[in-house]
Motif scaffolding. Structure first.
Motif, PDB file in Angstrom:
ATOM      1  N   LEU A 191      27.872 -21.415  43.670  1.00 49.60           N
ATOM      2  CA  LEU A 191      27.833 -22.671  42.925  1.00 49.60           C
ATOM      3  C   LEU A 191      28.237 -22.450  41.466  1.00 49.60           C
ATOM      4  CD1 LEU A 191      27.244 -25.679  42.970  1.00 49.60           C
ATOM      5  CD2 LEU A 191      24.842 -25.155  42.459  1.00 49.60           C
ATOM      6  N   ALA A 192      27.804 -21.345  40.879  1.00 51.57           N
ATOM      7  CA  ALA A 192      28.178 -21.049  39.497  1.00 51.57           C
ATOM      8  C   ALA A 192      29.694 -20.877  39.371  1.00 51.57           C
ATOM      9  CB  ALA A 192      27.461 -19.789  39.015  1.00 51.57           C
ATOM     10  N   SER A 193      30.293 -20.197  40.326  1.00 54.97           N
ATOM     11  CA  SER A 193      31.748 -20.019  40.312  1.00 54.97           C
ATOM     12  C   SER A 193      32.469 -21.349  40.487  1.00 54.97           C
ATOM     13  CB  SER A 193      32.172 -19.054  41.419  1.00 54.97           C
ATOM     14  OG  SER A 193      31.706 -17.746  41.156  1.00 54.97           O
ATOM     15  N   LEU A 194      31.954 -22.185  41.360  1.00 60.22           N
ATOM     16  CA  LEU A 194      32.544 -23.495  41.569  1.00 60.22           C
ATOM     17  C   LEU A 194      32.519 -24.312  40.283  1.00 60.22           C
ATOM     18  CD1 LEU A 194      33.662 -25.795  43.342  1.00 60.22           C
ATOM     19  CD2 LEU A 194      31.283 -26.381  43.898  1.00 60.22           C
ATOM     20  N   ARG A 195      31.381 -24.298  39.593  1.00 63.10           N
ATOM     21  CA  ARG A 195      31.265 -25.067  38.356  1.00 63.10           C
ATOM     22  C   ARG A 195      32.244 -24.559  37.300  1.00 63.10           C
ATOM     23  NH1 ARG A 195      29.637 -28.917  41.184  1.00 63.10           N
ATOM     24  NH2 ARG A 195      27.391 -29.160  41.541  1.00 63.10           N
ATOM     25  N   ARG A 196      32.465 -23.245  37.233  1.00 69.11           N
ATOM     26  CA  ARG A 196      33.438 -22.701  36.293  1.00 69.11           C
ATOM     27  C   ARG A 196      34.845 -23.186  36.626  1.00 69.11           C
ATOM     28  NH1 ARG A 196      30.079 -18.033  36.495  1.00 69.11           N
ATOM     29  NH2 ARG A 196      31.319 -17.110  38.152  1.00 69.11           N
ATOM     30  N   PHE A 197      35.165 -23.199  37.916  1.00 68.10           N
ATOM     31  CA  PHE A 197      36.494 -23.645  38.329  1.00 68.10           C
ATOM     32  C   PHE A 197      36.670 -25.139  38.049  1.00 68.10           C
ATOM     33  CE2 PHE A 197      39.894 -24.881  41.204  1.00 68.10           C
ATOM     34  CZ  PHE A 197      40.802 -23.837  41.040  1.00 68.10           C
ATOM     35  N   GLU A 198      35.658 -25.914  38.323  1.00 70.07           N
ATOM     36  CA  GLU A 198      35.722 -27.349  38.041  1.00 70.07           C
ATOM     37  C   GLU A 198      35.917 -27.606  36.548  1.00 70.07           C
ATOM     38  OE1 GLU A 198      32.995 -29.441  41.475  1.00 70.07           O
ATOM     39  OE2 GLU A 198      31.969 -28.443  39.805  1.00 70.07           O
ATOM     40  N   ALA A 199      35.226 -26.835  35.713  1.00 70.62           N
ATOM     41  CA  ALA A 199      35.391 -26.979  34.267  1.00 70.62           C
ATOM     42  C   ALA A 199      36.818 -26.656  33.864  1.00 70.62           C
ATOM     43  CB  ALA A 199      34.410 -26.065  33.535  1.00 70.62           C
ATOM     44  N   ALA A 200      37.403 -25.641  34.496  1.00 67.39           N
ATOM     45  CA  ALA A 200      38.790 -25.275  34.208  1.00 67.39           C
ATOM     46  C   ALA A 200      39.743 -26.390  34.617  1.00 67.39           C
ATOM     47  CB  ALA A 200      39.144 -23.976  34.924  1.00 67.39           C
ATOM     48  N   LEU A 201      39.461 -27.050  35.728  1.00 65.69           N
ATOM     49  CA  LEU A 201      40.287 -28.179  36.157  1.00 65.69           C
ATOM     50  C   LEU A 201      40.258 -29.304  35.133  1.00 65.69           C
ATOM     51  CD1 LEU A 201      39.531 -28.539  39.983  1.00 65.69           C
ATOM     52  CD2 LEU A 201      41.733 -28.008  38.939  1.00 65.69           C
ATOM     53  N   ASP A 202      39.135 -29.440  34.472  1.00 62.90           N
ATOM     54  CA  ASP A 202      38.984 -30.471  33.446  1.00 62.90           C
ATOM     55  C   ASP A 202      39.537 -30.028  32.095  1.00 62.90           C
ATOM     56  OD1 ASP A 202      37.788 -32.317  35.136  1.00 62.90           O
ATOM     57  OD2 ASP A 202      35.766 -31.577  34.716  1.00 62.90           O
ATOM     58  N   GLY A 203      40.067 -28.807  32.064  1.00 59.95           N
ATOM     59  CA  GLY A 203      40.619 -28.314  30.817  1.00 59.95           C
ATOM     60  C   GLY A 203      39.603 -27.697  29.899  1.00 59.95           C
ATOM     61  N   GLU A 204      38.393 -27.478  30.391  1.00 58.50           N
ATOM     62  CA  GLU A 204      37.330 -26.888  29.576  1.00 58.50           C
ATOM     63  C   GLU A 204      37.390 -25.371  29.691  1.00 58.50           C
ATOM     64  OE1 GLU A 204      33.671 -28.649  30.796  1.00 58.50           O
ATOM     65  OE2 GLU A 204      34.457 -30.681  30.675  1.00 58.50           O
ATOM     66  N   THR A 205      38.460 -24.791  29.140  1.00 59.45           N
ATOM     67  CA  THR A 205      38.681 -23.358  29.308  1.00 59.45           C
ATOM     68  C   THR A 205      37.581 -22.519  28.672  1.00 59.45           C
ATOM     69  OG1 THR A 205      40.088 -23.391  27.344  1.00 59.45           O
ATOM     70  CG2 THR A 205      41.177 -23.578  29.466  1.00 59.45           C
ATOM     71  N   HIS A 206      36.887 -23.077  27.697  1.00 56.77           N
ATOM     72  CA  HIS A 206      35.810 -22.326  27.057  1.00 56.77           C
ATOM     73  C   HIS A 206      34.653 -22.057  28.012  1.00 56.77           C
ATOM     74  CE1 HIS A 206      34.521 -26.535  26.774  1.00 56.77           C
ATOM     75  NE2 HIS A 206      33.292 -26.078  26.767  1.00 56.77           N
ATOM     76  N   ALA A 207      34.600 -22.850  29.121  1.00 49.80           N
ATOM     77  CA  ALA A 207      33.500 -22.699  30.071  1.00 49.80           C
ATOM     78  C   ALA A 207      33.796 -21.622  31.102  1.00 49.80           C
ATOM     79  CB  ALA A 207      33.221 -24.029  30.774  1.00 49.80           C
ATOM     80  N   VAL A 208      35.001 -21.052  31.064  1.00 52.02           N
ATOM     81  CA  VAL A 208      35.389 -20.074  32.061  1.00 52.02           C
ATOM     82  C   VAL A 208      35.176 -18.673  31.520  1.00 52.02           C
ATOM     83  CG1 VAL A 208      37.272 -19.233  33.466  1.00 52.02           C
ATOM     84  CG2 VAL A 208      37.110 -21.673  32.955  1.00 52.02           C
ATOM     85  N   SER A 209      34.514 -17.835  32.319  1.00 50.18           N
ATOM     86  CA  SER A 209      34.314 -16.447  31.885  1.00 50.18           C
ATOM     87  C   SER A 209      34.824 -15.489  32.940  1.00 50.18           C
ATOM     88  CB  SER A 209      32.834 -16.204  31.626  1.00 50.18           C
ATOM     89  OG  SER A 209      32.073 -16.444  32.801  1.00 50.18           O
TER      90      SER A 209
END
Length: 209
Positions: A191-209
């Motif tokens: 679920l944590a990985s999914l949320r990171r990917f979803e944030a990236a889809l929204d352009g929230e690159t700062h949320a990706v680690s």
């Protein structure tokens, strides 16, 4: 299919696929799951997962390379079929006769154009990461807007770039979830990985680690 992302599952057991599907049912952005036919008991897994998760996910078959495999995947309940190679018109027609989305692969502009002329719904550019991501835009300059799916190397770090570079769809085998988390059926980490990917889809690159 729903949305622009396909989660590709290759070589996992039914329980491991189930863990991913449990996670994806909590997503509003990643709703398509591809189970490849070079997975042990793939058709049985597709059949069971389709029945259990068809209410919230779209289940397809991948690595479908022959007409007989197209028919078998459809019989198992696949809503879409993908391939690392091109399809014949007969294979595409069989898909359409059963309201199944046909997604053959191509690499060159000629191959892409030919598959679309044969009736492909989408064309999978594979391996897309062997080219610049802007390859899609270059192909579309003379041929017009095309339904191209990038597969190969797509992950949370680059998915926004890929989609901004001309591709309308992406498929990822290792860029959404970590392999070991799937093997371990670790729902929390999935679920944590999914949320990171979803944030990236929204352009929230700062949320990706």
């Amino acid at each position: 299919m729903e949305g622009c992302v396909i989660s590709i599952l290759r070589g996992y057991t039914y329980e491991q696929v189930k863990a991913v599907c449990d996670t994806l049912c909590q997503s509003s952005k990643v709703k398509n799951v591809e189970i490849t036919l070079n997975t042990e008991n793939a058709l049985e897994i597709i059949s069971r997962i389709t029945k259990e998760y068809g209410h919230c996910l779209h289940i397809g078959a991948g690595t479908v390379v022959t007409h007989d495999e197209v028919k078998a995947a459809i019989a198992a309940g696949a809503e879409f079929v993908l391939s690392p190679v091109g399809y014949t018109k007969a294979m595409i027609d069989t898909c359409h006769a059963h309201d199944v989305i046909a997604i053959p692969a191509a690499f060159t502009p000629h191959e892409i154009y030919t598959q679309l002329q044969l009736g492909a719904d989408l064309v999978k550019v594979f391996p897309a990461n062997e080219l610049s991501w802007t390859y899609a835009k270059k192909v579309m300059e003379p041929l017009g807007d095309l339904p191209l799916l990038a597969v190969g190397g797509v992950n949370a770090e680059n998915v926004q770039e890929v989609l901004n570079s001309g591709y309308h769809y992406v498929g990822s085998a290792g860029g959404i979830f970590k392999k070991q988390d799937i093997i371990n059926c670790d729902h929390e980490k999935l679920l944590a990985s999914l949320r990171r990917f979803e944030a990236a889809l929204d352009g929230e690159t700062h949320a990706v680690s």
